[in-house]
Design a protein around this motif. Structure first.
Motif, mmCIF file in Angstrom:
data_model
loop_
_atom_site.group_PDB
_atom_site.id
_atom_site.type_symbol
_atom_site.label_atom_id
_atom_site.label_comp_id
_atom_site.label_asym_id
_atom_site.label_seq_id
_atom_site.Cartn_x
_atom_site.Cartn_y
_atom_site.Cartn_z
ATOM 1 N N LEU A 57 -6.189 26.922 109.038
ATOM 2 C CA LEU A 57 -5.028 27.719 108.633
ATOM 3 C C LEU A 57 -3.699 27.033 108.942
ATOM 4 C CD1 LEU A 57 -6.245 31.274 109.679
ATOM 5 C CD2 LEU A 57 -6.285 30.215 107.406
ATOM 6 N N ALA A 58 -3.719 25.749 109.268
ATOM 7 C CA ALA A 58 -2.476 25.020 109.556
ATOM 8 C C ALA A 58 -1.537 25.045 108.359
ATOM 9 C CB ALA A 58 -2.789 23.583 109.977
ATOM 10 N N GLY A 59 -2.061 24.990 107.161
ATOM 11 C CA GLY A 59 -1.234 25.062 105.956
ATOM 12 C C GLY A 59 -0.553 26.417 105.812
ATOM 13 N N LEU A 112 6.358 29.284 108.021
ATOM 14 C CA LEU A 112 7.559 28.787 108.690
ATOM 15 C C LEU A 112 8.616 28.388 107.669
ATOM 16 C CD1 LEU A 112 5.887 26.730 111.536
ATOM 17 C CD2 LEU A 112 7.397 28.715 111.866
ATOM 18 N N GLU A 113 8.190 27.739 106.594
ATOM 19 C CA GLU A 113 9.122 27.343 105.535
ATOM 20 C C GLU A 113 9.755 28.561 104.864
ATOM 21 O OE1 GLU A 113 10.302 24.325 104.705
ATOM 22 O OE2 GLU A 113 9.155 23.560 106.410
ATOM 23 N N GLU A 114 8.998 29.660 104.800
ATOM 24 C CA GLU A 114 9.499 30.893 104.184
ATOM 25 C C GLU A 114 10.371 31.709 105.135
ATOM 26 O OE1 GLU A 114 6.029 32.904 102.641
ATOM 27 O OE2 GLU A 114 5.549 31.218 101.316
ATOM 28 N N THR A 155 5.943 22.195 115.527
ATOM 29 C CA THR A 155 6.525 22.630 116.790
ATOM 30 C C THR A 155 7.507 23.785 116.624
ATOM 31 O OG1 THR A 155 8.231 20.932 116.608
ATOM 32 C CG2 THR A 155 6.235 20.371 117.857
ATOM 33 N N ARG A 156 7.796 24.186 115.385
ATOM 34 C CA ARG A 156 8.644 25.366 115.167
ATOM 35 C C ARG A 156 7.889 26.653 115.457
ATOM 36 N NH1 ARG A 156 10.188 24.608 109.127
ATOM 37 N NH2 ARG A 156 7.999 24.013 109.150
#
Length: 168
Positions: free
Chosen positions: A12-14, A20-22, A39-40
């Motif tokens: 589930l790393a993707g 995070l991008e969203e 790291t975020r």
């Protein structure tokens, strides 16, 4: 949105990266914290098989607005512990065996319904490739999970589970 991802250092790393991008605030519960790629994300480094430690960590870190949860069968109580700390949708990833037509009905859904008002299931299937079949890649799994989250699906099979006898 505060999102908890259990399994976010592996397949589930993707999902973690995309959320995070969203703009989500993502917490990753990880048995192998050294594998966290972004790291975020906030990290909860613990083994979910220790239900007392899991309860304490989630009580301190939560509550969460939603969760994406992949927990191996070696920790049968952990999914229910996690559910107590999620206010909104709880997407539960299940292995393809959950779709086995020969398997007896599970009380899992009834138990979650009593505990959590917005329980959803994602069944991990497989891919048919000509005369053979293969398991889903991490990218395919993450893509299917993100599709379910973005479209608010209650139940989805990622890949296929039929014909069952073609399972890898």
């Amino acid at each position: 949105m505060r999102t908890l991802v259990v399994g976010g250092t592996g397949m589930l790393a993707g999902v973690v990266r995309a959320l995070l991008e969203e703009g989500d605030e993502v917490t990753v519960l990880a048995r192998r914290p050294e594998r966290l790629q972004d790291t975020r994300a906030h990290l909860l480094p613990l083994d979910y098989r220790d239900t007392e430690a899991l309860e304490r960590a989630l009580a301190q870190a939560g509550p969460f607005d939603r969760a994406v949860v992949w927990i191996h069968g070696t920790a049968p109580e952990a999914p229910f512990v996690v559910a107590r700390h999620v206010r909104g949708p709880y997407w539960h990833l299940l292995g393809s065996a959950a779709a086995n037509p020969a398997r007896m009905g599970s009380r899992r859904r009834e138990r979650f319904a009593a505990l959590h008002h917005d329980y959803r299931e994602l069944i991990l299937g497989f891919v048919l490739a000509g005369e053979s079949s293969r398991w889903l890649t991490h990218e395919e799994i993450s893509g299917g999970v993100l599709h379910a989250l973005r479209h608010h699906l209650n139940r989805q099979v990622i890949g296929v589970v039929d014909p069952w006898e073609r399972r890898p």
